[in-house]
Design an enzyme around this catalytic site. Structure first.
Site, PDB file in Angstrom:
ATOM      1  N   HIS A  17      33.251 -19.355 -24.076  1.00 52.98           N
ATOM      2  CA  HIS A  17      34.361 -20.321 -24.235  1.00 52.98           C
ATOM      3  C   HIS A  17      34.695 -20.879 -22.863  1.00 52.98           C
ATOM      4  O   HIS A  17      35.299 -20.207 -22.039  1.00 52.98           O
ATOM      5  CB  HIS A  17      35.593 -19.639 -24.831  1.00 52.98           C
ATOM      6  CG  HIS A  17      36.709 -20.597 -25.136  1.00 52.98           C
ATOM      7  ND1 HIS A  17      37.531 -20.437 -26.229  1.00 52.98           N
ATOM      8  CD2 HIS A  17      37.149 -21.719 -24.517  1.00 52.98           C
ATOM      9  CE1 HIS A  17      38.420 -21.423 -26.257  1.00 52.98           C
ATOM     10  NE2 HIS A  17      38.202 -22.213 -25.208  1.00 52.98           N
ATOM     11  N   LEU A  20      34.782 -27.545 -19.014  1.00 52.02           N
ATOM     12  CA  LEU A  20      34.206 -28.096 -17.785  1.00 52.02           C
ATOM     13  C   LEU A  20      34.779 -29.460 -17.420  1.00 52.02           C
ATOM     14  O   LEU A  20      34.494 -29.974 -16.353  1.00 52.02           O
ATOM     15  CB  LEU A  20      32.680 -28.196 -17.912  1.00 52.02           C
ATOM     16  CG  LEU A  20      31.944 -26.859 -17.952  1.00 52.02           C
ATOM     17  CD1 LEU A  20      30.465 -27.062 -18.254  1.00 52.02           C
ATOM     18  CD2 LEU A  20      32.121 -26.099 -16.634  1.00 52.02           C
ATOM     19  N   LEU A 223      47.319 -21.535 -23.240  1.00 53.42           N
ATOM     20  CA  LEU A 223      47.502 -21.476 -24.691  1.00 53.42           C
ATOM     21  C   LEU A 223      46.261 -20.875 -25.331  1.00 53.42           C
ATOM     22  O   LEU A 223      45.151 -21.268 -24.968  1.00 53.42           O
ATOM     23  CB  LEU A 223      47.766 -22.874 -25.259  1.00 53.42           C
ATOM     24  CG  LEU A 223      49.122 -23.489 -24.889  1.00 53.42           C
ATOM     25  CD1 LEU A 223      49.189 -24.946 -25.333  1.00 53.42           C
ATOM     26  CD2 LEU A 223      50.271 -22.691 -25.505  1.00 53.42           C
ATOM     27  N   ASP A 251      37.656 -19.010 -21.329  1.00 53.11           N
ATOM     28  CA  ASP A 251      38.558 -20.145 -21.555  1.00 53.11           C
ATOM     29  C   ASP A 251      38.990 -20.746 -20.219  1.00 53.11           C
ATOM     30  O   ASP A 251      40.106 -21.261 -20.089  1.00 53.11           O
ATOM     31  CB  ASP A 251      39.772 -19.739 -22.395  1.00 53.11           C
ATOM     32  CG  ASP A 251      40.551 -20.940 -22.940  1.00 53.11           C
ATOM     33  OD1 ASP A 251      39.999 -22.058 -22.938  1.00 53.11           O
ATOM     34  OD2 ASP A 251      41.713 -20.759 -23.343  1.00 53.11           O
ATOM     35  N   ALA A 267      48.617 -26.454 -19.696  1.00 53.67           N
ATOM     36  CA  ALA A 267      48.192 -25.100 -20.043  1.00 53.67           C
ATOM     37  C   ALA A 267      46.741 -24.889 -19.645  1.00 53.67           C
ATOM     38  O   ALA A 267      45.886 -25.731 -19.920  1.00 53.67           O
ATOM     39  CB  ALA A 267      48.358 -24.876 -21.545  1.00 53.67           C
TER      40      ALA A 267
END
Length: 348
Positions: A17, A20, A223, A251, A267
């Site tokens: 995850h 980019l 988030l 993430d 976020a």
């Protein structure tokens, strides 16, 4: 995996995850991932989002153009699901090896998700096609109704969206991304072999107290939002157990400093430079380093039906200080754990 006290040698990991971005930001951040990871699932939430095979092919090429010489890195592209997406376009991308998976963003759940799905019923033909062809669904698992508290949105998503969806499409492969709650950890652990999860370094290392007590720390704001410590502990226990359907997904989500340190900040944590060492620290704290390699390098490929990487990397256990910032064209980028001393880092 060999684990002398100061060196960890593991099969090259993958990041399941990753954000980019595009343009100059893309060129800045890609090398931080490509020097460590063999592959990464690249999120499609650009503006406009990646919804066609052609857009994904073009984006993949921009990523590859930003990979430095000597780095062996394969971006795995995803399709952004919208209410109007053509199932045939999705299937074509999957069959041609362009799309590895498709991403479900509930509308307005996170950065650049305004084009997201308004209801599961709206995309049922697409999901049915994905089930038929064996294409994984990646889910940002939060409801977005204004009346639901932000700390409850993941738990409510499980009962109102995720479970009904999985009951309806029993053969669909689902990755519950960046899980943040005990509810989600229990749900994935108790699920069948067609359900997996990713966990970020920040949700393993921190809880909402770290973000809010003694001052707001905008570089921990992401988030789904950090939850209370009982949820953090449940996530730590899940990875430390050696459970094989949870795997590395940073993430990592870069934003320029002025967009984070603002009266209405964005976020996302830019964790690509420090994530792997952060995970190692958590596994060491949990006396679970024997499960570290599987989490980073084996469980993900196993779920996706892909081969593991055939090269190796080493992490060293020696204190290093994380850079305070990284230069952008007209701003700076603040990495996860900026200015802090970290215990594990990738051997250069």
């Amino acid at each position: 995996m060999t684990a002398p006290s100061q060196v960890l040698k593991i099969r090259r990991p993958d990041d399941w995850h990753l954000h980019l971005r595009d343009g100059d930001m893309l060129k800045t951040v890609v090398p931080y991932t490509s020097e460590i990871y063999g592959r990464a699932i690249v999120m499609p939430n650009l503006a406009p989002p990646v919804t066609t095979v052609e857009a994904a092919v073009a984006y993949r090429q921009r990523i590859l153009d930003a990979v430095p010489a000597g780095h062996d890195f394969t971006p795995l592209m995803t399709c952004y699901l919208t209410d109007s997406l053509d199932p045939n376009e999705l299937e074509r991308g999957f069959n041609e090896g362009v799309f590895t998976a498709a991403k479900l963003y509930p509308a307005n759940a996170t950065t650049n998700s305004s084009h997201g799905v308004t209801s599961i019923d709206a995309i049922m033909p697409v999901l049915e096609r994905m089930e038929k062809i064996g294409m994984p669904l990646l889910v940002h698992g939060e409801v977005t109704h204004a009346d639901i508290d932000i700390f409850d949105r993941e738990a409510r998503f499980i009962e109102s969206v995720m479970e009904p969806l999985r009951q309806r499409l029993t053969a669909l492969k689902v990755v519950f991304e960046h899980i943040t709650t005990k509810d989600a950890a229990d749900y994935v652990r108790d699920g069948n072999e067609r359900l997996a999860a990713t966990i970020t370094p920040q949700h393993l290392m921190f809880n909402r107290n770290h973000m809010l007590v003694g001052g707001v720390r905008p570089h921990l704001y992401c988030l789904p939002i950090l939850k209370r410590n009982i949820h953090q502990q449940a996530l730590r226990e899940l990875v430390a157990s050696g459970f094989n359907r949870v795997f590395l997904g940073t993430d990592s989500a870069p934003h320029a400093r002025h967009r984070k340190e603002s009266s209405c900040g964005c976020a996302g944590c830019f964790s690509a430079p420090t994530a792997l060492g952060s995970y190692a620290t958590v596994f060491e704290e949990m006396n679970a380093l024997q499960h570290f390699e599987a989490f980073c390098s084996v469980n993900g490929p196993q779920f996706y039906g892909l081969p593991v990487n055939d090269t190796f990397i080493e992490l060293v256990r020696e204190e290093q200080q994380v850079a305070e910032s990284i230069a952008l064209t007209d701003d700076t980028l603040v990495p996860f754990l900026a200015g802090e001393t970290v215990r594990w880092s990738v051997k250069q």
